[in-house]
Write an enzyme that holds these catalytic residues in place. Structure first.
Site, PDB file in Angstrom:
ATOM      1  N   ASP A 134       0.907  -1.008   0.025  1.00  0.00           N
ATOM      2  CA  ASP A 134      -0.038   0.218  -0.128  1.00  0.00           C
ATOM      3  C   ASP A 134       0.873   1.211   0.122  1.00  0.00           C
ATOM      4  O   ASP A 134       1.314   1.807   1.069  1.00  0.00           O
ATOM      5  CB  ASP A 134      -0.918  -0.049   1.155  1.00  0.00           C
ATOM      6  N   ASP A 171     -17.434   4.390  -0.968  1.00  0.00           N
ATOM      7  CA  ASP A 171     -16.059   3.945   0.160  1.00  0.00           C
ATOM      8  C   ASP A 171     -16.396   3.593   1.219  1.00  0.00           C
ATOM      9  O   ASP A 171     -17.690   3.122   1.842  1.00  0.00           O
ATOM     10  CB  ASP A 171     -15.418   4.866  -0.379  1.00  0.00           C
ATOM     11  N   ASP A 226     -10.349  -3.493  -1.631  1.00  0.00           N
ATOM     12  CA  ASP A 226      -9.200  -2.570  -1.499  1.00  0.00           C
ATOM     13  C   ASP A 226      -8.468  -2.956  -0.369  1.00  0.00           C
ATOM     14  O   ASP A 226      -8.784  -3.798   0.413  1.00  0.00           O
ATOM     15  CB  ASP A 226      -9.784  -1.178  -1.162  1.00  0.00           C
ATOM     16  N   ARG A 274      -7.376  -4.186  -5.806  1.00  0.00           N
ATOM     17  CA  ARG A 274      -6.349  -3.240  -5.746  1.00  0.00           C
ATOM     18  C   ARG A 274      -4.976  -4.232  -5.858  1.00  0.00           C
ATOM     19  O   ARG A 274      -3.977  -3.847  -6.635  1.00  0.00           O
ATOM     20  CB  ARG A 274      -6.113  -2.286  -4.419  1.00  0.00           C
ATOM     21  N   ASP A 276      -3.833   4.543  -6.034  1.00  0.00           N
ATOM     22  CA  ASP A 276      -3.905   5.953  -5.193  1.00  0.00           C
ATOM     23  C   ASP A 276      -2.996   6.912  -6.162  1.00  0.00           C
ATOM     24  O   ASP A 276      -2.027   7.279  -5.716  1.00  0.00           O
ATOM     25  CB  ASP A 276      -3.610   6.143  -3.733  1.00  0.00           C
ATOM     26  N   HIS A 296     -12.563   8.880  -9.664  1.00  0.00           N
ATOM     27  CA  HIS A 296     -12.561   8.536  -8.076  1.00  0.00           C
ATOM     28  C   HIS A 296     -11.797   9.606  -7.545  1.00  0.00           C
ATOM     29  O   HIS A 296     -10.779  10.469  -8.421  1.00  0.00           O
ATOM     30  CB  HIS A 296     -11.955   7.276  -8.107  1.00  0.00           C
TER      31      HIS A 296
END
Length: 945
Positions: free
Chosen positions: A286, A432, A545, A604, A620, A678
């Site tokens: 991440d 979300d 996610d 993701r 992201d 997004h």
């Protein structure tokens, strides 16, 4: 909330923070990478023991020995169906089993016979079936060369960088001391009874003796290096109960200067050499606001590399789920064009060559060599191993509207109404993490989303859908059913001491389900049933996610490597965690409909084989021009390794785009497979109508272009389901002998027939598009102007321009009556765009099914070949055994590059003939046939006279 989580949220909610490189390891900070990279080229200690060779109808096995420590390995070599070779290397007698990746291969790959052509004391030569294809196995040092005729296609261990750290006991343990003592006593006994005459056979037996192996291992362990048994990064210590266990192998690719793949990295399509920096890293992480143009690891890892030159395409699939680093070097790297010309003039005989080295922390060496020889052969070979892209519902190929977060049901209703008011179509609206009850997944906030079914029904009435997030970190809360069920069933990943592993994530303290367990995945899937997931309906789909997995207080923001999945450490399985989460979620969506409906799941994190379960996105990103540009090579790289359903957050997740960037991103996203806007919680709202009427009109036009092309997109996804060919593809895939295409990554093809060069430069007044194909022509889809192939074409642009070209020789179906959602367009008519090549022919396809069920697997679809030749356009059934009907008809046909006919006649399947009205634009050579009116699913012929 704990202070750490408060700090982490503060970081997340600050738009000015970029990636903190200090949170993530370099190769020098990763002990096994540093160790392996320190090995010298050309000093391989491994040799093949030819006397141990066994050749059966399906495989060759033989032992390798490391002459430094006498540890033996077992080599297995398979010739696979479809022009592939598999090489496996494991310890002959490991201290305990080493991890071998399950569930990624769709079946045990079928083999073909290997035959021995010759053998001597230096090695063996094996046939790979085709007369000219063979494998040469050299004994000292061990090396494999795959040959075609007199050409070396690929070599393994040619640089001597094979390394296999055998499992061993730690020196300071009691069991090690016992073993060492026994070995020492046994050695003394043998010395007493040994004869003075050396016996070579006895020496061989000695090498295989466990006591001798223990002694050799003991000698080697005198060279203990930092990080072999314990490693600390920042405040985190990784206890390594199994000690060093890395594996490594080098591959040489003669004649190759271009290699691709190994996503996910925010980098160019063509992979760079890594001699002067870190290797490319494959370790799902991440990474907050990632940097561009570097080899840092990102959210997903597909250990597949393609190599290409004008003669051949090959692939390497390194099946290992542990942290992996990939080094690339080239003998032409850094040479200028002038330098290469100088070599040519001076008669330099150096053949270009790329060398690749894979280094993984644990597991075994299990590598599939895909020998092509064409790009599409490699796609087919890889698809035969790991499967093809899941065939999505048609609506999933339409436009998706998302942000973190739509506040409540009224907000959802307002956004939905805004699309109608501004005449912009969309199919999915997304929720979300804030839609849940305190970040408890499978729940709804009781105040903001009190009546979710009412909200979903409102969308259903407009033939629209919703996606809600379900992450794999579970809030530790004794009143939360999902947590108590997982805990009581023992389904959580364990820490090294045997307790449930807990880390920090969005809910605070969280447990992490062990998705590597089939029974856990079965239970998770059952939670998507309508009677379990309260408030869910058939138009609610799922987003996974944070499934790297993300652990805010863990090393590198992920899970400790010494956490336990049953008998296996997390280090062995890390890169597969997200793969398993998406697998279980997709299965849940299928099961809830009784196996009828196709799922849609966005993930993701991903691994090889993730294509079978849904879509991925590039994570992201930021509202910056370079992030818009990088979305193209990132998705192209994913398509090359099987994952076609890729997109990037339109507008950028972090920061706020200016209107020019936002419009250009919509125009680019409309021509990428997964099309979703997004935005971050902390950014101003950016629904498409909030930037003034002019920009709203530009965004509306881009979205509508997507909707008109949905029949073509859907047909491309049907094709990739069948073949494994990428939907969004680099130009070299279709023009493999044109070196001008090999490094292009600012333009791309959709299928074979649409070339897109998005505008990705701020303030651009024009773009230079390369149109490939020496004897081809391309038509601008807006103006119908014809351009010759094999040229760099300067295209002036305005803010409304999206440079898109249709290949001469193709037929593309569109639906021009754009409605509020794709489902509303199901029965609408088609317009056929027939672009003639210089030979005045064209071909295309039309694929139609119900758009959402698995009934296409029962032959319930229409698949037709559209052909134009000799002034006759016809539609012929490609699937005569299929059964499906459509009420859609053909309302218009445009023929680009046409001549004016005297009359046009339509002949239908029943023999009926009628004259068609037509217009001819002589300035652009465009013939328009109006209202031919035939059903899209039947045979017909149009004759130009």
């Amino acid at each position: 909330m704990a202070p750490f989580l408060v700090f982490w949220l503060a970081v997340c909610l600050s738009g000015t923070w970029a990636v903190d490189r200090g949170n993530f390891k370099t190769c020098d900070q990763s002990a096994f990478c540093k160790r392996q990279r320190a090995l010298k080229h050309g000093e391989s200690p491994y040799r093949a023991l030819l006397e141990t060779m066994e050749l059966t109808n399906t495989r060759l096995t033989l032992q390798l020995i490391n002459d430094n420590n006498k540890v033996r390995l077992l080599l297995e070599l398979y010739r696979l169906q479809g022009n592939m070779t598999r090489v496996k290397i494991n310890e002959l007698k490991p201290l305990k089993p080493r991890y071998e990746v399950p569930d990624v291969l769709i079946r045990e790959p079928p083999t073909e016979p290997l035959s021995l052509l010759s053998q001597d004391e230096n090695g063996v030569v094996l046939s790979l079936g085709a007369e000219s294809q063979r494998v040469i196995l050299s004994a000292r040092p061990f090396r494999l060369d795959i040959m075609e005729g007199s050409d070396v296609v690929m070599s393994l261990n040619s640089r001597g960088l094979l390394a296999f750290e055998h499992l061993r006991m730690r020196k300071d343990t009691f069991s090690y001391k016992v073993t060492s003592t026994v070995a020492s006593v046994w050695d003394n006994i043998k010395r007493v009874f040994s004869s003075s005459q050396a016996d070579p056979e006895a020496e061989k037996k000695d090498e295989a003796d466990p006591a001798n192996q223990a002694e050799a291992a003991k000698e080697e362990e005198e060279k203990v290096e930092d990080g072999m048994w314990e490693e600390t990064f920042k405040s985190h210590t990784d206890g390594k109960p199994n000690g060093p266990s890395a594996v490594s192998l080098d591959f040489s690719l003669p004649g190759v200067e271009h290699v691709y793949g190994i996503p996910e990295h925010a980098d160019t399509l063509r992979l760079k050499t890594t001699d002067n920096g870190d290797p490319y890293r494959l370790y799902n992480l991440d990474v907050f606001q990632y940097e561009l143009y570097n080899p840092m690891a990102l959210y997903g890892a597909v250990p597949v590399m393609l190599a290409h030159n004008a003669q051949r395409t090959t692939g390497i699939f390194w099946l290992n789920a542990a942290e992996t680093w990939v080094d690339i070097s080239s003998n032409t790297a850094g040479k200028t064009v002038f330098g290469k010309m100088l070599d040519y003039v001076q008669g330099s005989s150096e053949t270009p060559q790329t060398d690749v080295r894979w280094i993984s922390e644990s597991g075994i060496i299990d590598v599939f060599i895909m020998l092509g020889p064409t790009p599409k052969d490699v796609f087919s070979q890889y698809a035969s191993l790991t499967g093809t892209q899941a065939f999505p519902p048609l609506s999933a190929l339409a436009y998706h509207q998302c942000r973190w977060n739509y506040n409540d049901q009224e907000d959802v209703q307002s956004v939905d109404a805004g699309f109608d008011k501004h005449d912009i179509p969309y199919d999915f609206i997304w929720l979300d993490i804030e839609h849940t009850d305190g970040k408890r997944y499978f729940t709804w906030d009781p105040h903001k989303f009190a009546t979710p079914k009412e909200m979903l029904q409102g969308l259903q009435d407009k033939k629209r859908k919703m996606v809600a997030i379900v992450d794999p970190h579970i809030k530790v809360d004794s009143n939360y059913k999902i947590h108590t069920e997982i805990q009581s069933r023992g389904f959580y990943i364990k820490n090294k001491d045997g307790g449930d592993y807990e880390g920090w994530c969005w809910p605070g303290s969280a447990g992490y389900p062990d998705f590597t367990r089939a029974d856990m995945r079965t239970w998770w899937a059952s939670m998507f049933a309508y009677d379990q997931y309260e408030g869910s309906m058939e138009n609610l789909y799922t987003w996974n996610d944070m499934n790297e997995p993300s652990v805010f207080n863990g090393p590198e923001v992920t899970m400790h490597k010494d956490a336990m999945h049953g008998a296996w450490e997390h280090r062995d399985v890390h890169n597969m965690y997200g793969f398993y989460v998406q697998m279980a979620t997709a299965e849940g969506l299928i099961q809830r409909s009784g196996g009828v409906e196709r799922p849609f799941v966005l993930t993701r994190a991903f691994f090889a084989g993730s294509q079978r379960y849904g879509a991925v996105w590039t994570g992201d990103n930021a509202a910056e021009w370079d992030h818009l540009k990088i979305s193209i090579p990132m998705c192209l790289s994913l398509g090359l390794v099987g994952i076609s359903f890729c997109g990037a957050d339109v507008g950028g997740f972090f920061k706020s785009p200016n209107t020019e960037l936002l419009v250009r991103w919509y125009q680019t996203g409309a021509y990428q497979p997964f099309f979703r806007a997004h935005a971050h919680l902390d950014t101003p709202r950016r629904e498409p109508w909030l930037f003034g009427p002019e920009n709203t009109a530009l965004i509306r036009d881009a979205v509508r272009q997507r909707y008109t092309l949905l029949p073509y997109w859907y047909q491309q996804f049907y094709n990739t389901k069948k073949t494994g060919d990428p939907v969004m593809r680099p130009l070299w895939v279709e023009y493999p002998q044109d070196p001008a295409t090999f490094a292009l990554d600012d333009e791309f093809l959709i299928g074979r027939d649409l070339l897109v060069h998005p505008v990705t430069e701020e303030g651009a007044r024009g773009v230079t598009a390369y149109l490939p194909g020496k004897d081809e022509v391309w038509f601008d889809v807006q103006t119908f102007q014809k351009h010759n192939g094999a040229q760099n074409l300067y295209v002036p642009v305005t803010m409304s321009s999206i440079p898109v070209f249709q290949r001469g020789g193709s037929i593309i179906p569109r639906k021009l009556r754009v409605r509020r959602s794709s489902t509303c367009m199901e029965h609408d008519p088609y317009t056929l765009y027939v672009a003639l090549n210089p030979q005045r022919t064209a071909q295309g396809e039309l694929y139609v099914d119900d758009g959402h069920t698995f009934n296409f697997e029962k032959k319930e679809f229409i698949h037709r070949r559209l052909s134009f030749a000799n002034n006759v356009l016809s539609s012929v059934n490609l699937a005569p055994d299929s059964q499906f009907s459509t009420s859609s008809w053909v309302e218009r046909i445009l023929i680009l590059g046409a001549s004016k006919p005297s009359k046009v006649t339509l002949k239908t399947a029943d023999g009926h003939e009628s004259q068609l009205e037509f217009d001819f634009d002589a300035s652009m050579s465009v013939l328009t046939l109006r209202k031919p009116g035939m059903n899209a699913g039947v045979d017909w012929t149009v004759m130009l006279q």
